[in-house]
Design a protein around this motif. Structure first.
Motif, PDB file in Angstrom:
ATOM      1  N   GLY A  37       0.795  -1.227   0.000  1.00 52.75           N
ATOM      2  CA  GLY A  37       0.000   0.000   0.000  1.00 52.75           C
ATOM      3  C   GLY A  37       0.824   1.272   0.000  1.00 52.75           C
ATOM      4  N   ASP A  38       2.135   1.177  -0.146  1.00 53.22           N
ATOM      5  CA  ASP A  38       2.999   2.355  -0.078  1.00 53.22           C
ATOM      6  C   ASP A  38       3.976   2.352  -1.252  1.00 53.22           C
ATOM      7  OD1 ASP A  38       4.440   4.577   0.621  1.00 53.22           O
ATOM      8  OD2 ASP A  38       4.987   3.860   2.619  1.00 53.22           O
ATOM      9  N   GLU A  39       3.444   2.613  -2.430  1.00 54.21           N
ATOM     10  CA  GLU A  39       4.254   2.594  -3.642  1.00 54.21           C
ATOM     11  C   GLU A  39       5.354   3.657  -3.607  1.00 54.21           C
ATOM     12  OE1 GLU A  39       3.766   2.816  -8.494  1.00 54.21           O
ATOM     13  OE2 GLU A  39       1.983   2.825  -7.239  1.00 54.21           O
ATOM     14  N   ASP A  40       5.084   4.805  -2.990  1.00 57.24           N
ATOM     15  CA  ASP A  40       6.099   5.864  -2.930  1.00 57.24           C
ATOM     16  C   ASP A  40       7.342   5.402  -2.175  1.00 57.24           C
ATOM     17  OD1 ASP A  40       4.528   7.623  -4.380  1.00 57.24           O
ATOM     18  OD2 ASP A  40       3.689   8.585  -2.593  1.00 57.24           O
ATOM     19  N   THR A  41       7.141   4.752  -1.037  1.00 52.53           N
ATOM     20  CA  THR A  41       8.280   4.251  -0.267  1.00 52.53           C
ATOM     21  C   THR A  41       9.004   3.161  -1.038  1.00 52.53           C
ATOM     22  OG1 THR A  41       7.229   4.835   1.818  1.00 52.53           O
ATOM     23  CG2 THR A  41       8.969   3.188   1.918  1.00 52.53           C
ATOM     24  N   ALA A  42       8.263   2.272  -1.670  1.00 57.48           N
ATOM     25  CA  ALA A  42       8.883   1.222  -2.474  1.00 57.48           C
ATOM     26  C   ALA A  42       9.733   1.829  -3.584  1.00 57.48           C
ATOM     27  CB  ALA A  42       7.820   0.305  -3.060  1.00 57.48           C
ATOM     28  N   LEU A  43       9.232   2.859  -4.223  1.00 65.37           N
ATOM     29  CA  LEU A  43       9.979   3.511  -5.296  1.00 65.37           C
ATOM     30  C   LEU A  43      11.229   4.216  -4.764  1.00 65.37           C
ATOM     31  CD1 LEU A  43      10.091   4.082  -8.303  1.00 65.37           C
ATOM     32  CD2 LEU A  43       8.646   6.076  -7.924  1.00 65.37           C
ATOM     33  N   GLN A  44      11.122   4.869  -3.617  1.00 68.68           N
ATOM     34  CA  GLN A  44      12.295   5.503  -3.005  1.00 68.68           C
ATOM     35  C   GLN A  44      13.359   4.462  -2.680  1.00 68.68           C
ATOM     36  OE1 GLN A  44      10.782   7.524   0.443  1.00 68.68           O
ATOM     37  NE2 GLN A  44       9.705   9.074  -0.747  1.00 68.68           N
ATOM     38  N   GLN A  45      12.942   3.335  -2.136  1.00 68.84           N
ATOM     39  CA  GLN A  45      13.892   2.282  -1.791  1.00 68.84           C
ATOM     40  C   GLN A  45      14.491   1.651  -3.050  1.00 68.84           C
ATOM     41  OE1 GLN A  45      11.464  -0.184   0.718  1.00 68.84           O
ATOM     42  NE2 GLN A  45      11.520   1.304   2.394  1.00 68.84           N
ATOM     43  N   PHE A  46      13.681   1.491  -4.085  1.00 65.28           N
ATOM     44  CA  PHE A  46      14.185   0.940  -5.340  1.00 65.28           C
ATOM     45  C   PHE A  46      15.227   1.876  -5.945  1.00 65.28           C
ATOM     46  CE2 PHE A  46      13.704   0.074  -9.982  1.00 65.28           C
ATOM     47  CZ  PHE A  46      14.158  -1.241  -9.968  1.00 65.28           C
ATOM     48  N   ASN A  47      14.948   3.174  -5.924  1.00 66.89           N
ATOM     49  CA  ASN A  47      15.917   4.138  -6.448  1.00 66.89           C
ATOM     50  C   ASN A  47      17.194   4.150  -5.623  1.00 66.89           C
ATOM     51  OD1 ASN A  47      14.319   4.901  -8.621  1.00 66.89           O
ATOM     52  ND2 ASN A  47      13.329   6.548  -7.492  1.00 66.89           N
ATOM     53  N   ALA A  48      17.075   4.038  -4.293  1.00 67.60           N
ATOM     54  CA  ALA A  48      18.261   3.973  -3.434  1.00 67.60           C
ATOM     55  C   ALA A  48      19.064   2.714  -3.734  1.00 67.60           C
ATOM     56  CB  ALA A  48      17.851   4.015  -1.966  1.00 67.60           C
ATOM     57  N   TRP A  49      18.385   1.605  -3.956  1.00 66.20           N
ATOM     58  CA  TRP A  49      19.056   0.356  -4.291  1.00 66.20           C
ATOM     59  C   TRP A  49      19.767   0.472  -5.643  1.00 66.20           C
ATOM     60  CZ3 TRP A  49      17.906  -3.192  -8.287  1.00 66.20           C
ATOM     61  CH2 TRP A  49      18.639  -4.390  -8.238  1.00 66.20           C
ATOM     62  N   ARG A  50      19.085   1.034  -6.634  1.00 63.69           N
ATOM     63  CA  ARG A  50      19.714   1.197  -7.955  1.00 63.69           C
ATOM     64  C   ARG A  50      20.912   2.127  -7.886  1.00 63.69           C
ATOM     65  NH1 ARG A  50      15.265   2.178 -12.519  1.00 63.69           N
ATOM     66  NH2 ARG A  50      15.054   4.059 -11.289  1.00 63.69           N
ATOM     67  N   GLU A  51      20.807   3.178  -7.081  1.00 57.61           N
ATOM     68  CA  GLU A  51      21.933   4.100  -6.915  1.00 57.61           C
ATOM     69  C   GLU A  51      23.124   3.382  -6.282  1.00 57.61           C
ATOM     70  OE1 GLU A  51      22.686   7.983  -4.250  1.00 57.61           O
ATOM     71  OE2 GLU A  51      20.918   8.080  -5.568  1.00 57.61           O
ATOM     72  N   ALA A  52      22.867   2.561  -5.293  1.00 60.50           N
ATOM     73  CA  ALA A  52      23.941   1.794  -4.650  1.00 60.50           C
ATOM     74  C   ALA A  52      24.557   0.795  -5.619  1.00 60.50           C
ATOM     75  CB  ALA A  52      23.407   1.072  -3.419  1.00 60.50           C
ATOM     76  N   ARG A  53      23.771   0.304  -6.563  1.00 61.78           N
ATOM     77  CA  ARG A  53      24.245  -0.686  -7.542  1.00 61.78           C
ATOM     78  C   ARG A  53      24.838  -0.041  -8.785  1.00 61.78           C
ATOM     79  NH1 ARG A  53      25.286  -5.220  -6.006  1.00 61.78           N
ATOM     80  NH2 ARG A  53      25.014  -6.028  -8.090  1.00 61.78           N
TER      81      ARG A  53
END
Length: 180
Positions: A37-53
């Motif tokens: 139910g929290d797509e915004d948080t999921a997207l923030q975490q996905f972007n943080a993960w992609r940035e780390a990768r």
């Protein structure tokens, strides 16, 4: 009536596109499961993960991607604690449960030395798992391969999807009722 179908043809352009066997797509699906139910948080975490990768190879055969994910979700949608750090475990799970306005009953006063002396992270994880199942959530833990505990919380209805997805990702997970 005018034909305005051209206005809607590019609506999928905003959605990320992945190949079916694309590892980032699976990570996105995992983030979707652990942020219900929290797509915004999921997207923030996905972007943080992609940035780390960003500088990493696209080889996902090692577990470095999982450790980058741990950092991206830590204390918001995931936990990672030392094997004896019961205080951090309780704080992390309480904070994560509060996202859904839930409170975990730990079975006693954790500030009471007599109660806290006999309790460890696996026991607390089992308690949290049992209490959150009552509200439709499952605590998951993944094999860190060391002296620490890590995991996340997802909706109970997604248990089968979690197991299947983690299998595809190569992550060994168990419900919190069975800590590693």
């Amino acid at each position: 009536m005018p034909d305005n179908s051209a206005d809607y043809e590019d609506s999928d352009e905003l959605q990320p596109t992945f190949d079916e066997d694309d590892h980032p797509a699976r990570v996105w699906n995992l983030l979707w499961l652990i942020n219900p139910g929290d797509e915004d948080t999921a997207l923030q975490q996905f972007n943080a993960w992609r940035e780390a990768r960003a500088g990493a190879e696209d080889d996902f055969s090692d577990e470095s991607w999982l450790w980058d994910l741990k950092d991206a979700i830590d204390w918001r949608a995931g936990f990672y604690v030392d094997w004896k750090d019961t205080d951090s475990f309780v704080a992390a799970l309480d904070e994560m449960a509060a996202r859904w306005s839930l409170r975990i009953e730990w079975g006693g006063d954790l500030d009471d030395e007599d109660f806290a002396a006999d309790i460890d992270v696996p026991t607390l994880m089992t308690i949290a798992h049992d209490r959150l199942r009552e509200y439709g959530y499952t605590v998951w833990n993944w094999n860190t391969g060391g002296d620490a505990y890590a995991g996340w919380i997802a909706l109970r209805r997604d248990d089968e999807a979690m197991l299947a997805l983690c299998s595809l990702l190569g992550v060994e997970v168990r419900p919190g009722s069975d800590p590693f």
